[in-house]
Write an enzyme that holds these catalytic residues in place. Structure first.
Site, short mmCIF file in Angstrom:
data_model
loop_
_atom_site.label_atom_id
_atom_site.label_comp_id
_atom_site.label_asym_id
_atom_site.label_seq_id
_atom_site.Cartn_x
_atom_site.Cartn_y
_atom_site.Cartn_z
N VAL A 159 -9.35 13.21 8.70
CA VAL A 159 -10.07 14.67 9.33
C VAL A 159 -11.52 14.22 9.57
O VAL A 159 -11.80 14.72 9.71
CB VAL A 159 -10.11 16.07 7.55
N LYS B 95 1.17 10.65 -1.57
CA LYS B 95 2.18 11.66 -1.29
C LYS B 95 3.54 11.48 -1.48
O LYS B 95 4.47 11.82 -1.35
CB LYS B 95 2.33 11.49 0.81
N LEU C 256 0.87 -1.21 0.08
CA LEU C 256 0.06 0.54 -0.38
C LEU C 256 0.65 0.86 0.12
O LEU C 256 1.66 1.16 0.98
CB LEU C 256 -1.49 0.13 1.43
N LYS D 125 7.91 6.85 1.39
CA LYS D 125 6.90 6.07 0.18
C LYS D 125 7.33 5.59 -0.75
O LYS D 125 6.81 4.84 -1.56
CB LYS D 125 6.04 6.16 0.46
#
Length: 346
Positions: free
Chosen positions: A195, A147, A143, A159
């Site tokens: 969020v 970003k 995964l 990543k």
């Protein structure tokens, strides 16, 4: 961004890999994605064994209350850290498929603890690749995150490095070894630290205004269920070396806030270090090797030969020169009704 009415903003992904009588291991299996993935797998398939690999004893204990290991439920809990390659090799014995979901994921945490982020996200990725090769795993999906595309923070940079490691793993595994691919998608609605749970809590606490980093900000959005479905479908069609990107909707952060609390005032607090106004999942440079399908894109590795691949049977086509898949130019936008319905179900 204009919000369009689109009742199929999050379309289904398929077909899925058949996991009946197979063994699957999920690193970071007690996280938001891991729990959802394992729940779906246990419900949908007569799996031989499902291994939860993570380093948090408390989270494993809590998860075992919902999914207790036993004769009727083929789930196993394996304490371990992706930084420990020997422990990974023990856990991957006789495993068919691996989902690598373990990572340090919070931008600010990574900025303050760079060495720890590198050890987990980069060295951990290397360890997963080596352990899979040594134990004869069939397929591995890692995964990733939006970003990782043109990163401006350490988390994204680690990543990106991990993505490169998994793609290159196909050059190391040999003809009979495992194949490695990557899944890249945007913000997950309802995941820990996102969020949506924050806004839910603030609204429940009776706040008079919601904090908005920047009124121009946009993001890609996907639910946990759709993320799980996408990973299962990528297992089915992967050949090794692809970075799969789903076609998912975008939304302005202000529209999200209005959906969750109509009429509640907003307070602009400014972008935090390492954040972007808009996110990109496929850059113009990636476009040169990107194939488009009805429900997703696939960024191909340089060593992949499209003409000899199975992509033709899925009616894949190359994207145009200069193509860019970004949250502020995405034509698939969440309708307020769709988003409210999803948030109510989370």
């Amino acid at each position: 961004m204009k919000i369009e009415t689109n009742t199929s903003s999050l379309q289904p992904f398929g077909p899925h890999l058949d996991l009946n009588d197979k063994t699957i291991l999920v690193t970071g299996g007690t996280g938001s994605f891991g729990r959802s993935f394992i729940k779906v797998v246990l419900k949908r398939y007569k799996i031989r064994r499902c291994i939860v690999f993570s380093r948090d004893e408390l989270k494993q204990y809590e998860m075992s209350q919902e999914f207790p290991a036993g004769p009727g439920l083929p789930i196993r809990y394996f304490i371990g850290d992706v930084r420990d390659v020997e422990r990974l090799e023990l856990a991957m014995r006789d495993v068919d498929y691996v989902v690598h979901a373990a990572a340090l994921k919070h931008v600010q945490t990574a900025e303050y603890n760079p060495f720890e982020c590198v050890k987990t996200n980069i060295h951990g990725a290397e360890n997963v690749v080596m352990a899979a090769i040594r134990t004869g795993v069939k397929k591995v999906i890692a995964l990733s995150t939006d970003k990782a595309c043109n990163p401006i923070n350490l988390y994204g940079a680690t990543k990106l490095a991990a993505d490169k490691i998994f793609v290159a793993g196909n050059n190391l595994s040999g003809a009979a070894g495992p194949i490695f691919s990557v899944v890249r998608y945007g913000n997950v609605i309802g995941s820990r630290g996102s969020v949506v749970p924050l806004f839910k809590k603030l609204i429940a606490d009776g706040v008079r205004e919601l904090p908005i980093t920047d009124v121009r900000m946009t993001r890609f959005w996907i639910t946990l269920d759709h993320g799980v479905a996408f990973v299962l479908s990528c297992f089915d069609r992967m050949e090794g070396g692809e970075i799969f990107v789903p076609k998912i909707p975008s939304m302005k952060i202000t529209e999200l806030a209005n959906c969750m609390a109509p009429g509640l005032a907003h307070r602009e607090v400014g972008i935090r270090p390492g954040e972007k106004l808009h996110v990109v999942m496929i850059s113009e440079d990636d476009a040169r090797t990107t194939i488009e399908f009805d429900d997703r894109y696939a960024i191909l590795a340089p060593f992949m030969n499209v003409s000899n691949s199975s992509f033709e049977k899925f009616n894949g086509k190359s994207v145009s020169a200069g193509f860019r898949y970004a949250s502020n130019t995405n034509t698939n936008c969440f309708s307020p009704d769709d988003f409210r319905k999803i948030v109510m179900e989370e």
